[in-house]
Design an enzyme around this catalytic site. Sequence first.
Site, PDB file in Angstrom:
ATOM      1  N   TYR A  53      16.974  18.223  -8.282  1.00 32.43           N
ATOM      2  CA  TYR A  53      16.912  16.949  -7.579  1.00 32.43           C
ATOM      3  C   TYR A  53      18.281  16.548  -7.041  1.00 32.43           C
ATOM      4  CZ  TYR A  53      12.316  16.128  -9.782  1.00 32.43           C
ATOM      5  OH  TYR A  53      11.006  16.213 -10.205  1.00 32.43           O
ATOM      6  N   LEU A 212       0.693   7.810  -7.136  1.00 31.53           N
ATOM      7  CA  LEU A 212       0.230   7.033  -5.978  1.00 31.53           C
ATOM      8  C   LEU A 212       0.030   7.910  -4.747  1.00 31.53           C
ATOM      9  CD1 LEU A 212       2.459   3.837  -6.297  1.00 31.53           C
ATOM     10  CD2 LEU A 212       0.254   4.343  -7.366  1.00 31.53           C
ATOM     11  N   GLY A 215       2.473   7.338  -1.932  1.00 30.18           N
ATOM     12  CA  GLY A 215       2.295   6.067  -1.242  1.00 30.18           C
ATOM     13  C   GLY A 215       0.921   5.889  -0.638  1.00 30.18           C
ATOM     14  N   GLY A 219      -1.588   0.921  -1.055  1.00 25.47           N
ATOM     15  CA  GLY A 219      -2.036  -0.226  -0.269  1.00 25.47           C
ATOM     16  C   GLY A 219      -1.417  -0.203   1.112  1.00 25.47           C
TER      17      GLY A 219
END
Length: 318
Positions: A53, A212, A215, A219
């Site tokens: 990373y 999620l 993204g 939502g």
Amino acid sequence: MEYRRLGRSAVRVSPIALGTMNFGPQTPADDAHRILDRAVDAGINLIDTADQYGGDLGVGTTETILGDWLAGRSDRDSLVLATKVHEPMGDGPNDRGLSAYHIRRACEASLRRLRVDHIDLYQLHHLDRAAAWDEVLMATERLVADGKITYLGTSNFPGWSIASGMERAAARNALGPVSEQSLYHLANRTIEMEVVPAAQHYGIGILPWSPLGGGLLAGSPSDDSKRRRAAHAGTEAMRDRLDRWEQLCADLGQPPAVVATAWLRDRPGVVAPIVGARTEAQLDDALRSLDVTLDDETNARLDEIFPGPGPAPEAYAW
């Protein structure tokens, strides 16, 4: 906070893990340290990173940021620190993969960047088809014997390799992997077909990443989530599903990010979703999900919107 066993190991970890992949490339060090402080103060004790990373700032950057934070704390031994090995760390032919040669050198480098004397969970970041399990286990058993790592985990491994690794570990009288970190979220339930059953059979705890969907499930109100949706191939084909998803969350009176994380946290075999918070607000959503439990009716509605693949081999054979 109710802590959970990490697979068949006896160590207990928080039901949410803090992922650090964004620390450095998207989240400056000072902000990253505040997020880490906030997470630990809230009871999160599983912190996940990887040697690779760092994005444009270079490999090892995120571990260095985390190491600087750890150096300023006295509670390092209350944390379960996880990192990974496999991805390219240089241009040399042996600067990647899961050879015993690279595993040893990569572990030493991670310890220096993290400024610690041991890693609690050392994860194989990806399958290396050139590295036999006996070689990998030989290398990691030595690291355990030397006190440099405590537990072994896998990441992005298929069910067949998880089974193979566990059988080789048993033949060597070794513990073998105790966790598997996999891509898993409502809109991508592929691991339910073979990885989840293999993990459950062998007592391996699942640590889902991207809860999620990058993204996708966060939502639609923010520009940020719209940009992320645009990056997902086939998003428009899911438009109806996403609209139904957001309506379900509105009916529950909860943000989509909270519902998605709560659903994943309680899936069979899951120990802790890895939340890669870029901001304290995103971390707060993850923490809020700990207070949300979905009932059977809600889970049934979610299965209608985002059906799973079904078990193998029944999902693809008579």
